[in-house]
Design a protein around this motif. Structure first.
Motif, short mmCIF file in Angstrom:
data_model
loop_
_atom_site.label_atom_id
_atom_site.label_comp_id
_atom_site.label_asym_id
_atom_site.label_seq_id
_atom_site.Cartn_x
_atom_site.Cartn_y
_atom_site.Cartn_z
N PHE A 192 -11.39 11.62 18.14
CA PHE A 192 -12.31 11.44 17.02
C PHE A 192 -13.36 10.35 17.29
N GLY A 193 -13.27 9.71 18.45
CA GLY A 193 -14.23 8.67 18.78
C GLY A 193 -13.86 7.31 18.25
N ALA A 194 -12.62 7.15 17.77
CA ALA A 194 -12.17 5.88 17.21
C ALA A 194 -11.27 5.18 18.22
N ASP A 195 -11.59 3.94 18.54
CA ASP A 195 -10.78 3.17 19.48
C ASP A 195 -9.52 2.66 18.78
N ALA B 299 -4.80 8.66 22.54
CA ALA B 299 -5.47 9.93 22.84
C ALA B 299 -5.86 10.67 21.57
N ARG B 300 -5.02 10.55 20.53
CA ARG B 300 -5.30 11.25 19.28
C ARG B 300 -6.58 10.72 18.63
N PHE B 301 -6.69 9.40 18.49
CA PHE B 301 -7.86 8.82 17.83
C PHE B 301 -9.09 8.81 18.75
N LYS B 302 -8.85 8.81 20.05
CA LYS B 302 -9.98 8.87 20.98
C LYS B 302 -10.73 10.18 20.84
#
Length: 303
Positions: free
Chosen positions: A51-54, A46-49
């Motif tokens: 930022f749009g990073a998988d 959820a944290r990196f999502k």
């Protein structure tokens, strides 16, 4: 009939003693590690999502996931400990409530009220699971309703049984086999609701940490990126300077912060991050680039 045969049946074992064989199947350290990995994965995803990073593209190590898991589980452990203390207080109040026969009528009405409220919450949880429709339109509402319904129904059953235990005129009670079945089903619903709630709470915590990171990006060390080849379509908010052909690393990019490093790749974000317009810059950490780290103007202390 012998004296031994006329003796009363031994009291039932405590809950911890009955659960000991089940708990012994899985080693505590294995269970804790698995939970840390699972909740760490959900929180970090959820944290990196945000930022749009998988997360599968970032490919963090198991140690990193354990670290993020411990961060996410810490709050849950504190909340769970407080919930256990609250439950113990409710249990003691219930023991006092049923200790006096003059309060039998009040105990009966309380038990029925908890029964109907628990059934209402259970129906609401089932509706949310099937249709996705909830009162507040928040996904965490369904598992919370499922967990609370199991607790209320179990407490209602316990109050009814405790009221009937020391009375000369016993109340109607379902057969022991039915009571055991109800207890087992309620335990399954409680565990499912608790696990589901913790999973969603981990995801919400990861997203909240991402929002907090965006607000704190200015206090993180800055990154000056030098490359041999120009980067096309740089993210908004990143300053570009061409240092000239005489420089081996002629292309300089300013206004970046390090989001993560994994598998020899750098995931950089602009300091002025916006979820709608900004993007993550993925750079291979090789001899083709050079990095300079700029100390933050103010020390970053997370509170």
């Amino acid at each position: 009939m012998t004296e031994q045969e006329t003796q009363k049946e031994p009291a039932s074992k405590p809950l911890t003693a009955r659960l000991a064989p089940i708990i012994g199947i899985v080693a505590p350290t294995t269970l804790v590690t698995a939970l840390l990995l699972y909740f760490g994965y959900l929180s970090t995803q959820a944290r990196f999502k945000y930022f749009g990073a998988d997360l599968d593209l970032i490919n963090l190590t198991t140690t990193d996931l354990l670290f993020y898991g411990s961060e996410a589980v810490f709050v849950a452990v504190v909340v769970l400990a407080l919930a256990v203390l609250f439950g113990a207080g409710v249990y003691l109040v219930g023991k006092w409530f049923v200790s006096e026969p003059r309060r039998d009528a009040a105990v009966g009405w309380t038990s029925l009220a908890l029964l109907y409220l628990g059934l209402l919450l259970l129906v609401g949880a089932l509706v949310g699971m099937v249709t996705g429709v909830t009162l507040t339109r928040r996904p965490i509402e369904t598992p919370l309703a499922l967990m609370l319904s199991a607790l209320m129904l179990r407490y209602s059953l316990w109050l009814w049984q405790a009221r009937d235990a020391d009375r000369e005129k016993p109340l109607w009670m379902p057969p022991p086999e039915a009571v055991d079945l109800i207890r087992g089903v309620l335990l399954v619903l409680l565990i499912a609701g608790l696990f589901w709630t913790c999973a969603l709470a981990s995801s919400l915590y990861g997203r909240s940490r991402a929002v907090g990171m965006v607000e704190e990006l200015r206090s993180y060390p800055g990154v000056l990126l030098y490359t041999q080849d120009a980067i096309h379509s740089t993210p908004l908010g990143v300053s570009y300077t061409d240092l000239g052909k005489k420089q081996s690393y002629r292309h300089r990019y300013h206004g970046l912060r390090l989001l993560a490093e994994s598998d020899g790749r750098l995931f950089l974000v602009p300091v002025r991050w916006s979820p709608t317009t900004s993007r993550v810059l993925v750079i291979q950490n090789s001899s083709d680039i050079r990095l300079q780290l700029i100390p933050p103007q103010k020390s970053h202390v997370r509170r």
